[in-house]
Structures are given as structure tokens and as C-alpha cells.
Enzyme design. Structure first.
Site, PDB file in Angstrom:
ATOM      1  N   CYS A 209       0.851  -1.192   0.000  1.00  0.00           N
ATOM      2  CA  CYS A 209       0.000   0.000   0.000  1.00  0.00           C
ATOM      3  C   CYS A 209       0.890   1.245   0.000  1.00  0.00           C
ATOM      4  O   CYS A 209       1.809   1.354   0.813  1.00  0.00           O
ATOM      5  CB  CYS A 209      -0.916  -0.006   1.215  1.00  0.00           C
ATOM      6  SG  CYS A 209      -1.885  -1.518   1.392  1.00  0.00           S
TER       7      CYS A 209
ATOM      8  N   ASP B 276       1.454   2.908  19.386  1.00  0.00           N
ATOM      9  CA  ASP B 276       1.775   2.508  18.022  1.00  0.00           C
ATOM     10  C   ASP B 276       2.409   3.642  17.223  1.00  0.00           C
ATOM     11  O   ASP B 276       3.163   3.408  16.279  1.00  0.00           O
ATOM     12  CB  ASP B 276       0.484   2.036  17.339  1.00  0.00           C
ATOM     13  CG  ASP B 276       0.742   1.345  16.013  1.00  0.00           C
ATOM     14  OD1 ASP B 276       1.859   0.840  15.827  1.00  0.00           O
ATOM     15  OD2 ASP B 276      -0.166   1.304  15.176  1.00  0.00           O
TER      16      ASP B 276
END
Length: 419
Positions: A28, A284
Site C-alpha cells: 500500500c 503505536d
């Protein structure tokens, strides 16, 4: 989870593990994590079995009746079915009696087969599937190493989940290819029967200096406009027909609860993010040496969770910009995400969240309808729970409110109570 030894008893700690590091079978073009270009090596970078067992044993030992695991990537299914079989075996082996075990996997969906789906169903995994809209939108950016779109493979994977009655939701990255196409996305979700949806604004943190905001694929104006268009669909004349996480979180606040999504809570979520090699981080979006807490192979879980760097991280969210302190929408966003703010070098002050104007726009746009919906939902929950738990009688003024908010009745639904 109701507490970890050495950590506040009110703190809920969950675990997100980057199962295969950056290995992924897709390329992606907006991915800020994987750099393998959709061509993982012949040997997948899986979590070392000894590290996996050590961590699960410690996590279970320090649990208080409930544990939560989220398996991400790269593409976590590259770890293979045997790996996840070992995960559930270790969880069962080390879990104290009556422990609730939650597993979630975030996947691109292309590797899901009937065998995978049967496993997920058997062990009650929740699956998040990444899909950016109908085929022409999805295939423009979510491609493999040959540049071929992945839409058809994703939909085949979803078909497997449905055949085996696996719970799943949809995660859509909002980028320049779909941010102006709210109607197309919503029509697609409705056509495909996707009733649980989450939106993630596209951001790039690959070369980002810690303390500075990332690079964004969409503008705050575009995001705000998208949310307003999507809200009209979600509201559905006061009868929401789809769970869209952003609006569900707003409604939580309007019904007297705290938002579930960390971006809109008063503090950052209590989560431990682990790299495939065991390196531990508080978020994250903060996977950087400056924010490393240690390594689960070398340090105990208690040591990681009490690390000074984690304490510094948790102080950032409540350290609000001056403009946020008097903002009328502070109870809804609490300053947004610290990663979206530009910070002073000493982290003492910051600018507002990059998407501040987006939030203000949707909050103002939806306010009256959310108030109406919030009152109706509180009344409904209150009436149902009065019958179920209070034998038809109103709770005492200092009793927990029957709506389930956790507040005292006198501070919650006393003004709208129905007998």
C-alpha cells in the site's frame, strides 16, 4: 482488565503485538510501517517462541480476570496458523481460572481462507479487515508488489468470515483518493452489509522527528466535511443503522460515558505495543528509540509498565494547549491525539491537534441531534435496567445509575428518570 501489579488498580492494560514486524504481502503506497514492498523474505520474521511464552505467562500472572491481545503487522497472518494455534495454547495453559481472553487481528484480508475462518470462529477472534471502499477506490492504493489491486482477494476473505460467522469490522484509511467520496463509501458499506466501520486519517510518520506532527494526506477541512456527510447517514433520523466508531464514541459522551477511542479520551489508552523482536513502546505512533521501554525478553512486564518513559508519555495527553482549556468541545475530544500536535522540545507545551478544526466542525454540526439521541438512549437504558436490576423501582440517590454510566443516580439520570 482491572489492574496490573505495580500499576494503578484502575488502569486497563492491553497488548498490541507487531506479529511479523514489517513483513507484508501488500505494498500500500501510504503505509508508514512496512518497507518490504509487498515482498516478504523467504523466512517470515515471527515472534520467538520463548519470548512469546515468557510474555504470555507474565501477562496472565499479573491479570485480574481479563486480558486483551491485538495482533497486527505488517500482515499478521503471514505468521501462519500454527503460530496462532500456539498463541491460544499458551493462553489456555497460563490463564488463571475464569480468565476472559480477548484476541483481535488486524489484517488486509487477502490471506483469509475457510481454515483460518474456522480457527477464528472456534477461538472467538475479532477480525479487523482493511478496505478503503469500492474496488476502484481500494485498488488504486492497496496493491501488491506487482501493482495489482487486492480488492477481490479481500472480499473473498470476507466471504470466508461470513460463512463461518466470524465477528469482523471494517477499517478504512481516509486519504486523497476517498476523502471527498463519503457517499460512495457509505453506499458501499450498506450494499455489502458492513455494519461496523472505523475511519483512520492517512498519516506518515516514517521519517518523523519525535515531538513533531506527521505528514498528512488529507486536510482538516476535508476531514471535517467528510465527517459531516458521514454523520447524516449514521444518524438516520435518530435511528443509527451502522456502527461508525467515531460517532459511537461521540454518543458515549452524550449518554454520560467516556469515549472508548483513545484519541477522544481524557488520557491515552493503557496499552503496551510490542515489536516482533520484543521491544516495547507506549503507543503505536511512538515506535522510536526515544520512547522504548525495554524488551519483553529481558524485562518484566511490571518493569515495562512502570518505566519513566511511559510515565512521561502518559503525561502528554493531559498537557493541553492553552486553546483547549476553555474550548466548549473539550469533553468530546480532550485535545485529540498527542501525535497530531507540534510539541516544544521539552514537551511542556504544544499546538492544538492538526485535526482540531475537523473536530470542531463535526461537533457543532451534530450537537443538537446528538443531544436528542443521547437523551433517548439514556431513557431507554435506564428503563430497561430499572426493570432488570432494580425490580421496577428507582435506584437510591447515591446508588449507581440504572443507565449503566457508573455515576451516582443523583448525578446522572435523576433529571430524566422514567418510572
Amino acid at each position: 482488565m482491572s489492574g496490573i501489579c505495580g500499576i494503578s488498580n484502575n488502569e486497563n492494560v492491553s497488548v498490541m503485538w507487531k506479529t511479523v514486524s514489517e513483513d507484508c504481502n501488500l505494498a500500500c503506497d501510504y503505509c508508514y510501517y512496512s518497507t518490504c514492498g509487498g515482498k516478504p523474505g523467504p523466512r517470515i520474521n515471527k515472534i520467538d517462541p520463548a519470548v512469546l511464552e515468557k510474555f504470555i505467562r507474565e501477562y496472565m500472572e499479573l491479570s485480574r480476570g481479563s486480558v486483551s491481545f491485538a495482533w497486527q503487522g505488517g500482515e499478521p497472518l503471514l505468521a501462519g496458523l500454527d503460530f496462532f494455534g500456539e498463541v491460544v495454547r499458551l493462553q489456555a495453559a497460563y490463564a488463571p481460572p475464569h480468565t476472559s481472553i480477548s484476541n483481535a487481528v488486524q489484517t488486509n484480508g487477502t490471506l483469509i481462507t475457510d481454515k483460518w475462518a474456522a480457527f477464528f470462529r472456534r477461538y472467538q477472534f475479532l477480525i479487523g479487515v482493511s478496505i478503503d471502499g469500492p474496488q476502484e477506490i481500494h485498488d488504486a492504493r492497496r496493491v501488491d508488489s506487482r501493482g495489482q489491486g487486492s480488492f477481490e482477494r479481500v472480499m473473498k476473505g470476507i466471504d470466508c468470515l461470513r460463512r463461518h460467522r466470524v465477528d469482523f469490522n471494517i477499517l478504512t484509511v481516509l486519504h486523497r483518493g476517498n476523502i471527498t467520496k463519503a457517499k460512495e463509501l457509505i453506499d458501499f458499506y450498506e450494499r455489502e452489509g458492513f455494519t461496523y466501520v472505523q475511519f483512520i486519517p492517512c498519516m506518515d510518520f516514517r521519517s518523523q522527528e519525535v515531538g513533531k506532527p506527521g505528514t498528512y494526506d488529507i486536510t482538516p477541512e476535508e476531514y471535517g466535511e467528510f465527517l459531516c456527510e458521514a454523520f447524516d447517514y449514521w444518524y438516520n433520523d435518530g435511528q443509527p443503522r451502522t456502527s461508525i466508531r467515531f460517532f459511537d464514541n461521540m454518543l458515549n459522551v452524550y449518554t454520560g460515558r467516556e469515549a472508548e477511542l483513545c484519541i477522544h479520551r481524557s488520557g491515552c489508552g493503557s496499552i503496551l505495543v510490542l515489536e516482533q523482536n520484543g521491544d516495547a513502546f507506549p503507543c503505536d505512533f511512538y515506535i522510536h528509540e526515544d520512547w522504548k521501554l525495554g524488551n519483553v525478553a529481558e524485562h518484566s512486564l511490571t518493569e515495562l509498565l512502570s518505566h519513566p518513559v511511559r510515565k512521561k508519555f502518559l503525561r502528554m495527553k493531559p498537557t493541553l494547549p492553552e486553546a483547549c482549556l476553555s474550548c466548549e468541545y473539550k469533553p468530546l475530544c480532550h485535545g485529540g491525539c498527542p501525535r497530531n500536535r507540534k510539541w516544544a522540545d521539552d514537551l511542556s507545551t504544544s499546538d492544538p491537534d492538526y485535526f482540531c478544526t475537523s473536530y470542531k466542525r463535526i461537533y457543532a454540526y451534530a450537537d443538537e441531534r446528538m443531544k436528542t439521541l443521547g437523551i433517548a438512549l439514556r431513557q431507554q437504558l435506564f428503563a430497561e435496567n430499572v426493570q432488570r436490576y432494580f425490580k421496577g423501582k428507582l435506584p437510591g440517590r447515591n446508588d449507581p445509575c440504572a443507565c449503566g454510566s457508573g455515576k451516582k443516580f443523583k448525578n446522572c439520570c435523576a433529571d430524566i428518570a422514567v418510572s
